[in-house]
Motif scaffolding. Structure first.
Motif, mmCIF file in Angstrom:
data_model
loop_
_atom_site.group_PDB
_atom_site.id
_atom_site.type_symbol
_atom_site.label_atom_id
_atom_site.label_comp_id
_atom_site.label_asym_id
_atom_site.label_seq_id
_atom_site.Cartn_x
_atom_site.Cartn_y
_atom_site.Cartn_z
ATOM 1 N N VAL A 1 -5.379 3.286 8.145
ATOM 2 C CA VAL A 1 -5.044 3.701 9.583
ATOM 3 C C VAL A 1 -5.051 2.492 10.276
ATOM 4 C CG1 VAL A 1 -6.811 5.525 9.272
ATOM 5 C CG2 VAL A 1 -7.382 3.292 9.921
ATOM 6 N N PRO A 2 -4.265 2.845 11.442
ATOM 7 C CA PRO A 2 -3.575 1.674 12.531
ATOM 8 C C PRO A 2 -5.108 1.151 12.801
ATOM 9 C CG PRO A 2 -2.329 3.460 13.070
ATOM 10 C CD PRO A 2 -3.457 4.147 11.824
ATOM 11 N N TYR B 1 1.975 -3.592 6.478
ATOM 12 C CA TYR B 1 0.855 -3.433 5.230
ATOM 13 C C TYR B 1 1.541 -2.697 4.166
ATOM 14 C CZ TYR B 1 -2.393 -5.574 8.218
ATOM 15 O OH TYR B 1 -3.196 -6.284 9.475
ATOM 16 N N ARG B 2 2.041 -1.461 4.528
ATOM 17 C CA ARG B 2 2.703 -0.529 3.835
ATOM 18 C C ARG B 2 4.116 -0.778 3.143
ATOM 19 N NH1 ARG B 2 1.414 4.942 7.552
ATOM 20 N NH2 ARG B 2 -0.746 4.994 6.626
ATOM 21 N N LEU C 1 -3.931 -0.601 -0.202
ATOM 22 C CA LEU C 1 -4.491 0.192 0.891
ATOM 23 C C LEU C 1 -5.334 1.058 0.433
ATOM 24 C CD1 LEU C 1 -1.097 1.424 2.670
ATOM 25 C CD2 LEU C 1 -2.446 -0.406 3.360
ATOM 26 N N PRO C 2 -6.301 1.433 1.324
ATOM 27 C CA PRO C 2 -7.412 2.508 0.917
ATOM 28 C C PRO C 2 -6.819 4.029 0.494
ATOM 29 C CG PRO C 2 -7.440 2.175 3.321
ATOM 30 C CD PRO C 2 -6.406 1.125 2.825
ATOM 31 N N TYR D 1 -4.369 -5.767 3.427
ATOM 32 C CA TYR D 1 -4.502 -4.743 4.588
ATOM 33 C C TYR D 1 -5.704 -5.277 5.767
ATOM 34 C CZ TYR D 1 -6.346 -0.411 6.306
ATOM 35 O OH TYR D 1 -6.602 0.763 7.012
ATOM 36 N N ARG D 2 -5.332 -5.086 6.973
ATOM 37 C CA ARG D 2 -6.121 -5.581 8.052
ATOM 38 C C ARG D 2 -6.134 -7.020 8.446
ATOM 39 N NH1 ARG D 2 -10.876 -1.423 9.659
ATOM 40 N NH2 ARG D 2 -9.641 0.591 9.533
ATOM 41 N N ALA D 3 -5.237 -7.798 7.690
ATOM 42 C CA ALA D 3 -5.306 -9.249 7.827
ATOM 43 C C ALA D 3 -4.611 -9.547 9.147
ATOM 44 C CB ALA D 3 -4.742 -9.997 6.476
#
Length: 156
Positions: A112-113, A99-100, A106-107, A5-7
């Motif tokens: 969130v984007p 990511y999904r 995920l949190p 996530y967020r990478a």
């Protein structure tokens, strides 16, 4: 990258990974070949109905997707981004889809984007600097220069 996530990954890092995994090395400048590779990724992802993995690829210097990202919108039949922030928001939404789809942890809220970290930091720096109103000479109402002395009436 899509599993974290967020990478994100830079073009340079991606190029190195491609060369390592294929065993094919080139001295050709990165910008002369990486766009062709990513163009194929864009089209294949669209054909499969996958999210656009190219949204994970950002520039080293500013953390933004490159100009070639417009192909993502073209292939999807979407209108072009009107501005850099609009393009970056589209890429942020596409990254979240990646990511999904590819199993990132995920949190609890589903995530969130998010803008790429380097670009997000630049956006925040711009927000933090509120502009102070200019100082005005009390005698003649002219804006004071940085010296604090009015050029019009010598009032301090």
């Amino acid at each position: 990258m899509a599993r974290t996530y967020r990478a994100v990954i830079t073009y340079k890092e991606l190029a190195e990974r491609i060369q390592e995994s294929t065993g094919i090395r080139t001295r050709t400048l990165l910008h002369n070949w990486i766009g062709t590779v990513l163009s194929k990724v864009v089209r294949e992802a669209h054909r499969r109905g996958d999210p656009q993995l190219t949204a994970l690829v950002v520039r080293t210097d500013d953390g933004m997707v490159g100009e070639g990202y417009k192909e993502v919108l073209e292939v999807a039949g979407e209108p072009p981004a009107e501005s850099v922030p609009e393009r970056e928001q589209h890429a942020a939404r596409a990254r979240l889809e990646c990511y999904r789809r590819f199993g990132a942890a995920l949190p609890a809220d589903g995530g969130v984007p998010a803008l790429a970290p380097l670009y997000q930091a630049a956006v925040e720096r711009r927000r933090v600097r509120p502009e102070s109103p200019p100082r005005i000479c009390p005698r003649c109402s002219m804006q004071l220069p940085s010296t604090g002395a009015c050029d019009s009436c010598d009032q301090r």
